[in-house]
Structures are given as structure tokens and as C-alpha cells.
Design a protein around this motif. Structure first.
Motif, PDB file in Angstrom:
ATOM      1  N   MET A 189      21.700  40.440  49.891  1.00  0.00           N
ATOM      2  CA  MET A 189      22.786  40.084  50.760  1.00  0.00           C
ATOM      3  C   MET A 189      23.927  39.546  49.906  1.00  0.00           C
ATOM      4  SD  MET A 189      22.593  38.058  54.259  1.00  0.00           S
ATOM      5  CE  MET A 189      22.890  36.332  54.136  1.00  0.00           C
ATOM      6  N   HIS A 190      25.142  39.999  50.158  1.00  0.00           N
ATOM      7  CA  HIS A 190      26.303  39.610  49.375  1.00  0.00           C
ATOM      8  C   HIS A 190      27.060  38.503  50.075  1.00  0.00           C
ATOM      9  CE1 HIS A 190      29.638  39.984  46.658  1.00  0.00           C
ATOM     10  NE2 HIS A 190      30.460  40.107  47.674  1.00  0.00           N
ATOM     11  N   ASP A 191      27.456  37.512  49.330  1.00  0.00           N
ATOM     12  CA  ASP A 191      28.218  36.387  49.862  1.00  0.00           C
ATOM     13  C   ASP A 191      29.622  36.456  49.290  1.00  0.00           C
ATOM     14  OD1 ASP A 191      29.303  33.967  50.601  1.00  0.00           O
ATOM     15  OD2 ASP A 191      27.540  32.802  50.058  1.00  0.00           O
ATOM     16  N   ASP A 192      30.617  36.780  50.134  1.00  0.00           N
ATOM     17  CA  ASP A 192      31.984  36.917  49.656  1.00  0.00           C
ATOM     18  C   ASP A 192      32.532  35.642  49.050  1.00  0.00           C
ATOM     19  OD1 ASP A 192      32.271  39.589  50.238  1.00  0.00           O
ATOM     20  OD2 ASP A 192      32.945  39.216  52.287  1.00  0.00           O
ATOM     21  N   ARG A 193      31.996  34.484  49.440  1.00  0.00           N
ATOM     22  CA  ARG A 193      32.471  33.234  48.856  1.00  0.00           C
ATOM     23  C   ARG A 193      32.181  33.183  47.368  1.00  0.00           C
ATOM     24  NH1 ARG A 193      29.327  28.890  51.421  1.00  0.00           N
ATOM     25  NH2 ARG A 193      27.812  30.542  51.468  1.00  0.00           N
ATOM     26  N   LEU A 194      31.221  33.947  46.895  1.00  0.00           N
ATOM     27  CA  LEU A 194      30.873  33.927  45.487  1.00  0.00           C
ATOM     28  C   LEU A 194      31.381  35.154  44.747  1.00  0.00           C
ATOM     29  CD1 LEU A 194      27.288  32.440  45.678  1.00  0.00           C
ATOM     30  CD2 LEU A 194      29.443  31.268  45.304  1.00  0.00           C
ATOM     31  N   SER A 195      32.279  35.899  45.372  1.00  0.00           N
ATOM     32  CA  SER A 195      32.923  37.015  44.706  1.00  0.00           C
ATOM     33  C   SER A 195      33.900  36.454  43.683  1.00  0.00           C
ATOM     34  CB  SER A 195      33.682  37.867  45.724  1.00  0.00           C
ATOM     35  OG  SER A 195      32.781  38.473  46.607  1.00  0.00           O
ATOM     36  N   PRO A 196      34.288  37.272  42.706  1.00  0.00           N
ATOM     37  CA  PRO A 196      35.241  36.771  41.721  1.00  0.00           C
ATOM     38  C   PRO A 196      36.481  36.199  42.394  1.00  0.00           C
ATOM     39  CG  PRO A 196      34.372  38.867  41.024  1.00  0.00           C
ATOM     40  CD  PRO A 196      33.868  38.626  42.427  1.00  0.00           C
ATOM     41  N   GLY A 197      36.965  35.120  41.832  1.00  0.00           N
ATOM     42  CA  GLY A 197      38.114  34.434  42.387  1.00  0.00           C
ATOM     43  C   GLY A 197      39.427  35.061  41.956  1.00  0.00           C
ATOM     44  N   PRO A 198      40.523  34.438  42.335  1.00  0.00           N
ATOM     45  CA  PRO A 198      41.839  35.006  42.089  1.00  0.00           C
ATOM     46  C   PRO A 198      42.251  35.037  40.621  1.00  0.00           C
ATOM     47  CG  PRO A 198      42.037  32.802  43.002  1.00  0.00           C
ATOM     48  CD  PRO A 198      40.582  33.174  43.073  1.00  0.00           C
TER      49      PRO A 198
ATOM     50  N   ALA B 294      20.163  35.664  41.824  1.00  0.00           N
ATOM     51  CA  ALA B 294      20.476  37.004  42.339  1.00  0.00           C
ATOM     52  C   ALA B 294      20.911  37.931  41.203  1.00  0.00           C
ATOM     53  CB  ALA B 294      21.550  36.924  43.413  1.00  0.00           C
ATOM     54  N   GLU B 295      21.744  37.429  40.300  1.00  0.00           N
ATOM     55  CA  GLU B 295      22.191  38.230  39.156  1.00  0.00           C
ATOM     56  C   GLU B 295      21.028  38.591  38.251  1.00  0.00           C
ATOM     57  OE1 GLU B 295      25.402  39.542  38.023  1.00  0.00           O
ATOM     58  OE2 GLU B 295      25.467  39.317  40.199  1.00  0.00           O
ATOM     59  N   ALA B 296      20.147  37.638  38.007  1.00  0.00           N
ATOM     60  CA  ALA B 296      18.990  37.897  37.151  1.00  0.00           C
ATOM     61  C   ALA B 296      18.073  38.939  37.775  1.00  0.00           C
ATOM     62  CB  ALA B 296      18.233  36.603  36.891  1.00  0.00           C
TER      63      ALA B 296
END
Length: 93
Positions: free
Chosen positions: A1-10, A81-83
Motif C-alpha cells: 500500500m502506498h502512502d502519498d504522505r511519504l512520497s518525495p517532497g517538493p 517497505a523499501e527493504a
């Protein structure tokens, strides 16, 4: 499940650049200490999850550099999740 809050920032694009792998973002000088503290705080939990200290530090650098967040619970969840994703693809972090 993807959490947009943890997507790369600006600030992602300005942080990608001159490393041994230009696609790997590195924390700015002022952020290095934050990344190290985060890695240290998460070390025990992530080692128990099967990550090495080197993987932990690299993930902490990326987490801070890519402006994904700053909190320990967010980092630990993202790092796990990345690992899992990276190890599932047969590559190292």
C-alpha cells in the motif's frame, strides 16, 4: 500500500545530483545530522527486521534527502517497505 504522505517532497529535484549514483539523493549539509540521528534511533528495530547498519544509514539519508518526512515511526515504516521491495527484487539497498 502506498502512502502519498511519504512520497518525495517538493525539494526532490534540487537534491538529486552529484553522488556516485546521480539518481540517489543525498541530504544537504544541514540535514546530515538529522539523517544520522534518525538512523541511530531506528537501528535496533531495523536490524531486527534484517537490515544492516549500512542499509539503515542509506535509507535514512534518502528519507531525509527526498523530504519524505522526519519522524521515527514514518521512517521505520518506510524503511521496512523499501527493504522488502528491494530484497524482493533481488537488489541491495
Amino acid at each position: 500500500m502506498h502512502d502519498d504522505r511519504l512520497s518525495p517532497g517538493p525539494h526532490r529535484e534540487e537534491k538529486e545530483g552529484a553522488t556516485s549514483d546521480p539518481s540517489l539523493a543525498q541530504p544537504e549539509a544541514a540535514e546530515v545530522e538529522s539523517a544520522r540521528l534518525l538512523a541511530n534511533e531506528a537501528r535496533e528495530e531495523l536490524v531486527e527486521a534484517g537490515l544492516s547498519n549500512i542499509e539503515n544509514r542509506g535509507l535514512a539519508d534518502e528519507f531525509i534527502a527526498m523530504d519524505r518526512g522526519e519522524g521515527l515511526p514514518e521512517f521505520v515504516g518506510w524503511a521496512r517497505a523499501e527493504a522488502a521491495r528491494s530484497h524482493g527484487e533481488g537488489r541491495t539497498i
